[in-house]
Design a protein around this motif. Structure first.
Motif: not given
Ligand SMILES: [Zn+2]
Length: 459
Positions: A264, A266-267, A271-272, A414, A437, A439, A454
């Protein structure tokens, strides 16, 4: 392998649909013409007029005069307040225009940039949401400026055309364009002082918002979005940097343990949010690109999004791709025929308009879309190659359902998505959470999508 998985997925959805006796109707896809219309309404001319007016106050140093009607931070504050009021009267009083005034205590140098206490005023306009007014989005620029590396010099000329007349102009222009429309959620168009003294205006707002438990789902900070005329022919001029942190600034030791255990880094919500801006800009701004930066800010630098991140709000920073340091934090001077200073002739107003458009695209999509799904959980316990997700039902009246997204662990964006209908659980058969990953995002009937959430591990 992916083909097989999507076939299995499609099959499970079909099976679930048949079992529930419901058809899974996916919402509309593609660009929303209303949003495209708003994008076209952003005006480089208005932005230019705002920046020239801000420059005309001579200096907007946070410690400069509060009372001089022509020069200093007080004159700038009153002018911005008046602009928001004008915009509001043009939309039948649709904006609630506020001055948030507070006294900043002295933080003497060298530790701080307040030799004595100072009065600061955040100026902002609130466009209240129609169906979900407690969900808030903030777009902000700082209206203070400084002339050289000494931020406490209150008398020197500090035009601050790019830093940050450009960001201030974005907030005002977006208020003008967006106030003509209605949105599900609330938008706050903000201009803050105190950035150059240590992010003090934004810190006050963010702390106060957190104390009031304000639900700010996203914050956009525009700082140095002037595009500079000196790099007009640079290859990446048709783009803007979107700085979005990976590991959350407000992460607790317990949350860090969870992250180490399930991934996570990178999540984060920021970042989202960055991915969201890039995704929406691709649809609505094909000629001008949002470039996601895997960083909270530029190397060792800071901005007004940071206090928001520290108070638990998702926030990103927009900045031009090439900064010209001869026109940033510089006194206005001519040395060997070279002009220094943050003067308006070095700002590319067409570029600022494009930066404003990318902000508008992000904000409009967010404020029209449903809220981010809450309580998104990845079920753990028991050894299985299935992936089980669950979340809490959204309350948005125009909700169509949810989209599951996934990507390889090394993919930056994504890559795959599946609309799963208006359900609160979903199982991917034989598709391991170890290898991808995942989401979840909410989608309304017109196809507006929330940012991705996430999942946390749970049972
Ligand atoms: Zn700045």
């Amino acid at each position: 392998m992916k083909k097989i998985f999507s076939f299995i997925t499609a099959f499970s959805i079909l099976a679930a649909g048949v079992l529930n006796g419901l058809a899974q109707t996916a919402p509309k896809n593609g660009a929303d013409p209303e949003i495209q219309k708003m994008v076209r309404e952003v005006s480089a001319k208005n932005i230019q007029a705002t920046i020239l007016k801000l420059v005309s106050f001579g200096t907007r140093n946070t410690l400069s005069s509060q009372t001089d009607p022509n020069r200093g931070i007080g004159a700038a504050r009153d002018w911005i307040y008046g602009e928001f009021q004008k915009i509001s009267s043009d939309c039948g009083g649709c904006l609630d225009v506020q001055k948030q005034t507070f006294t900043q205590e002295a933080i003497p140098p060298p530790r701080g940039r307040y030799p004595q206490a100072a009065v600061l005023t955040n100026v902002y306009a609130v466009l209240k949401g129609t169906t979900d007014p407690d969900r808030v989005y903030v777009v902000s620029g700082h209206y203070d400026s400084m002339c050289n590396l000494n931020a406490t010099d209150t008398t020197c000329d500090a035009p601050g055309a790019n830093d940050d007349g450009s960001g201030t102009a974005v907030s005002i222009e977006l208020a003008r364009v967006m106030s003509k429309q209605k949105f599900d959620a609330t938008i706050i168009f903000m201009c803050v002082p105190g950035e150059e003294q240590g992010l003090t205006g934004s810190t006050y707002f963010a702390k106060d918002a957190a104390a009031k438990k304000m639900n700010i789902e996203a914050m956009f900070d525009n700082d140095i979005v002037g595009g500079v005329t000196t790099y007009k022919n640079a290859p990446d001029r048709q783009s803007i940097r979107v700085f979005a942190e990976g590991v959350p600034s407000n992460e607790t030791p317990q949350e860090a343990n969870t992250r180490r255990s399930v991934g996570g880094e990178n999540d984060s919500p920021a970042r989202q949010l960055g991915r969201y801006v890039v995704e929406m800009a691709k649809i609505y701004s094909p000629g001008f690109k949002a470039n996601l930066m895997y960083r909270r800010d530029r190397y060792g630098r800071g901005g007004d999004h940071i206090p928001f991140l520290e108070n638990g709000y998702a926030a990103v920073r927009f900045t031009e791709p090439h900064e010209d340091y001869t026109h940033q934090h510089q006194s206005v001077k001519l040395v060997d025929g070279k002009q220094y200073g943050d003067l308006p002739e070095f700002v590319d107003f067409g570029y600022v308009a494009n930066a404003a458009r990318v902000n508008l695209i992000g904000l409009v999509n967010l404020a029209l879309a449903p809220a981010k799904p809450k309580g998104v959980t990845m079920l753990t316990g028991g050894l299985t190659n299935d992936t089980d997700l669950k979340w809490t039902a959204n309350t948005d009246a125009d909700l169509a359902g949810y989209e599951i997204v996934w990507r390889d662990t090394t993919a930056p964006f994504w890559t795959n998505s599946k609309f799963v209908g208006n359900v609160t659980t979903f199982k991917f058969k034989e598709m391991s959470k170890d290898n991808y990953f995942f989401g979840v995002r909410a989608v309304d009937k017109s196809g507006h999508k929330s940012p991705v959430v996430y999942p946390r591990p749970g049972r």
